[in-house]
Write a protein that holds these residues in place. Structure first.
Motif, PDB file in Angstrom:
ATOM      1  N   ARG A 248       0.807  -1.224   0.000  1.00 26.84           N
ATOM      2  CA  ARG A 248       0.000   0.000   0.000  1.00 26.84           C
ATOM      3  C   ARG A 248       0.837   1.270   0.000  1.00 26.84           C
ATOM      4  O   ARG A 248       0.334   2.347  -0.318  1.00 26.84           O
ATOM      5  CB  ARG A 248      -0.937   0.004   1.211  1.00 26.84           C
TER       6      ARG A 248
ATOM      7  N   PRO B  95      -7.258  11.397  -5.313  1.00 25.72           N
ATOM      8  CA  PRO B  95      -6.594  10.322  -4.553  1.00 25.72           C
ATOM      9  C   PRO B  95      -7.100  10.163  -3.125  1.00 25.72           C
ATOM     10  O   PRO B  95      -6.736   9.204  -2.454  1.00 25.72           O
ATOM     11  CB  PRO B  95      -5.127  10.767  -4.548  1.00 25.72           C
TER      12      PRO B  95
ATOM     13  N   TRP C 263      -6.912   2.746   1.840  1.00 24.51           N
ATOM     14  CA  TRP C 263      -5.682   1.996   2.028  1.00 24.51           C
ATOM     15  C   TRP C 263      -5.100   2.178   3.436  1.00 24.51           C
ATOM     16  O   TRP C 263      -4.355   1.333   3.935  1.00 24.51           O
ATOM     17  CB  TRP C 263      -4.628   2.429   1.006  1.00 24.51           C
TER      18      TRP C 263
ATOM     19  N   ILE D  31      -1.883   4.199  -9.737  1.00 22.50           N
ATOM     20  CA  ILE D  31      -2.888   4.169  -8.670  1.00 22.50           C
ATOM     21  C   ILE D  31      -3.607   2.821  -8.645  1.00 22.50           C
ATOM     22  O   ILE D  31      -3.867   2.210  -9.688  1.00 22.50           O
ATOM     23  CB  ILE D  31      -3.910   5.328  -8.837  1.00 22.50           C
ATOM     24  N   ARG D  32      -3.888   2.337  -7.463  1.00 21.44           N
ATOM     25  CA  ARG D  32      -4.636   1.096  -7.268  1.00 21.44           C
ATOM     26  C   ARG D  32      -5.655   1.296  -6.148  1.00 21.44           C
ATOM     27  O   ARG D  32      -5.427   2.093  -5.229  1.00 21.44           O
ATOM     28  CB  ARG D  32      -3.708  -0.064  -6.873  1.00 21.44           C
TER      29      ARG D  32
ATOM     30  N   THR E 144      -9.213   7.055  -1.970  1.00 27.59           N
ATOM     31  CA  THR E 144      -8.376   5.861  -2.164  1.00 27.59           C
ATOM     32  C   THR E 144      -7.345   5.734  -1.057  1.00 27.59           C
ATOM     33  O   THR E 144      -7.123   4.651  -0.503  1.00 27.59           O
ATOM     34  CB  THR E 144      -7.682   5.912  -3.535  1.00 27.59           C
ATOM     35  N   LEU E 145      -6.710   6.853  -0.703  1.00 35.20           N
ATOM     36  CA  LEU E 145      -5.727   6.843   0.378  1.00 35.20           C
ATOM     37  C   LEU E 145      -6.369   6.432   1.704  1.00 35.20           C
ATOM     38  O   LEU E 145      -5.795   5.661   2.481  1.00 35.20           O
ATOM     39  CB  LEU E 145      -5.098   8.235   0.520  1.00 35.20           C
TER      40      LEU E 145
ATOM     41  N   ILE F  48       0.981   3.690  -3.018  1.00 33.42           N
ATOM     42  CA  ILE F  48      -0.127   4.579  -3.351  1.00 33.42           C
ATOM     43  C   ILE F  48       0.188   6.057  -3.092  1.00 33.42           C
ATOM     44  O   ILE F  48      -0.098   6.910  -3.936  1.00 33.42           O
ATOM     45  CB  ILE F  48      -1.408   4.153  -2.597  1.00 33.42           C
TER      46      ILE F  48
END
Length: 469
Positions: A20, A144, A151, A217-218, A147-148, A23
């Motif tokens: 992670r 982002p 994670w 990005i994931r 998403t952050l 990211i």
């Protein structure tokens, strides 16, 4: 379409064992790019001398500082509006498609603005950098964030701080780069003042640089949690186990209390940033300090650079600290300490205590930056991670409002004091006392924040990202 499918959220779900910590650099790539907005002032003098070629002696047809100031204002207003409008779309399509849209708008804004400079048409510049670029700013700023948070549920402040500090630090890269490019193109005779060619070059650079974020990005699988994750029991009263949609969040008093919290802190901080250079020069002039001892324009530029550094560092330091202290406590420090420092600054200026004055301003601006990076984690605590990106986007309309309100208040109060015959630090006295009063309002709003009523929670299970599978 195969190419379009590469941008779909389903193509970005990370597999088992994914690290992670890959990211934050993806998020940082986007924020370092769009953080260029804070360096826009380096273009004001060259843009104001496209006809005359001499910033110190503008021609009648040259654009005025007031006209050029509108460019940045449009961009910041569109940042907030586009973040609010496109927040739910971002949650549905995922961060990769949103980051690509941001890159195309932000880079494209430079291309359109370059055409406006070439044609000397200010309305095209307004549309390019202000409207199109501003939309890229808004989508990029929030892309982002959710998403952050997904994670890093155990380190929400650290994660968002790492990315959002890039927005504060982007100007430290963009400012010297822009000046160097304009000097290069001006020396080679590429258009008046080298501005159009610089805009084109920056558009290409940022469009390409942002691709790193787009393609790295994931998003985590819906059932993913960090190993050995346990919520911090020290400040868990406000942390919900439910999920509130963006639409329902607007119906809660907590959202509007946080809107006031962000509005007041940012209005006060922008008031200092917007007038930092003339503020320190007038407060510590040769007339006050003695000939040869006053703050010069070059020293004032160093002061502005120092504020930028603390803006950047504060975004990481305070948001990381909030993981330990809790978000409500952290904002209470912003306001409590801020009130004291804003009220103290006029006295420091009157007594010509330059070092303490600069130190107080740096702490104030660190908390200004911290308020931005702590906000997404505060929202996630209160509303859950379900649509936190969309909720954050709507909260950023407070930034748009503050971006207009802060400079208006500062300039009005300062000019009123000057009209009454006050000079130097005394001319800014009411500015700082008014900002301290604003922070009292913010402190009361933050103290009123409580846990969100469960009636606003989504009923039944929800996907981590709406529309995701």
């Amino acid at each position: 379409m195969a190419e379009a499918s590469l941008l779909d959220r389903s193509r970005t779900v990370a597999g088992p064992g994914y690290n992670r910590w890959l990211i934050p650099p993806a998020a940082l790539a986007i924020h370092l790019a769009i953080g260029q907005a804070y360096a826009f002032s380096v273009f004001k003098k060259p843009l104001g001398a496209l006809i005359s070629g001499d910033p110190s002696a503008p021609a009648a047809a040259d654009w005025t500082p007031t006209q050029l100031g509108v460019i940045f204002s449009i961009a910041i207003v569109l940042l907030g509006l586009s973040a609010a409008i496109f927040g739910k779309w971002l949650e549905r399509v995922g961060p990769r498609k949103a980051m690509m849209a941001s890159a195309l708008c932000f880079g494209g804004g430079f291309f359109i603005a370059a055409l406006g400079v070439h044609l000397h048409n200010l309305w095209i510049v307004y549309f390019g950098y202000g409207v199109v670029g501003g939309i890229g700013l808004g989508i990029g700023y929030i892309s982002p964030v959710s998403t952050l948070i997904k994670w890093f549920p155990d380190r929400r402040g650290v994660a968002t701080g790492m990315a959002i500090m890039g927005f504060g630090g982007g100007a430290m890269i963009a400012s010297p780069l822009s000046v160097a490019l304009m000097d290069h193109f001006k020396s080679t005779g590429t258009g008046p003042m080298g501005v159009a060619a610089t805009f084109l070059t920056l558009g290409i650079i940022y469009l390409l640089f942002m691709q790193f974020g787009v393609w790295t990005i994931r998003v985590p699988a819906d059932d993913w949690v960090p190993e050995n994750y346990v919520p911090n029991p020290q400040h868990s009263a406000l942390i919900t186990s439910g999920n509130v949609s963006a639409d329902n969040a607007l119906k809660t008093p907590q959202f509007w209390l946080l809107w006031v919290v962000l509005l007041t802190n940012v209005t006060a901080g922008i008031g200092v940033l917007e007038t930092a250079s003339p503020l320190v020069q007038e407060s510590f002039s040769d007339a006050a300090m003695g000939v040869g001892r006053g703050v010069t324009a070059a020293a004032a530029a160093g002061f502005v650079g120092l504020l930028s550094l603390f803006n950047l560092l504060g975004r990481f330091f305070w948001s990381s600290a909030s993981d330990k202290m809790g978000r409500k406590t952290t904002y209470a420090i912003y306001f409590g300490l801020g009130i004291l420092l804003y009220a103290l600054i006029p006295t420091l200026g009157r007594n010509l205590q330059l070092a303490l004055y600069v130190g107080a301003a740096c702490v104030i601006i660190s908390m200004y930056g911290g308020s931005f990076s702590t906000a997404p984690a505060y929202l996630s605590d209160l509303f859950g991670k379900y649509q936190v990106g969309a909720i954050h986007g709507r909260l950023l309309t407070a930034w748009s409002t503050a971006g207009v309100l802060g400079p208006l208040i500062v300039n009005f109060l300062h000019e009123s004091r000057k009209a009454q015959g006050f000079t130097g630090a005394a001319a800014y006295q009411t500015v700082f006392y008014t900002m301290a009063g604003l922070l009292v309002v913010g402190l009361l709003a933050n103290l009123a924040v409580t846990a969100v009523n469960e009636k606003y929670n989504e009923k039944g299970p929800v996907d981590a990202e709406p529309g995701g599978h």
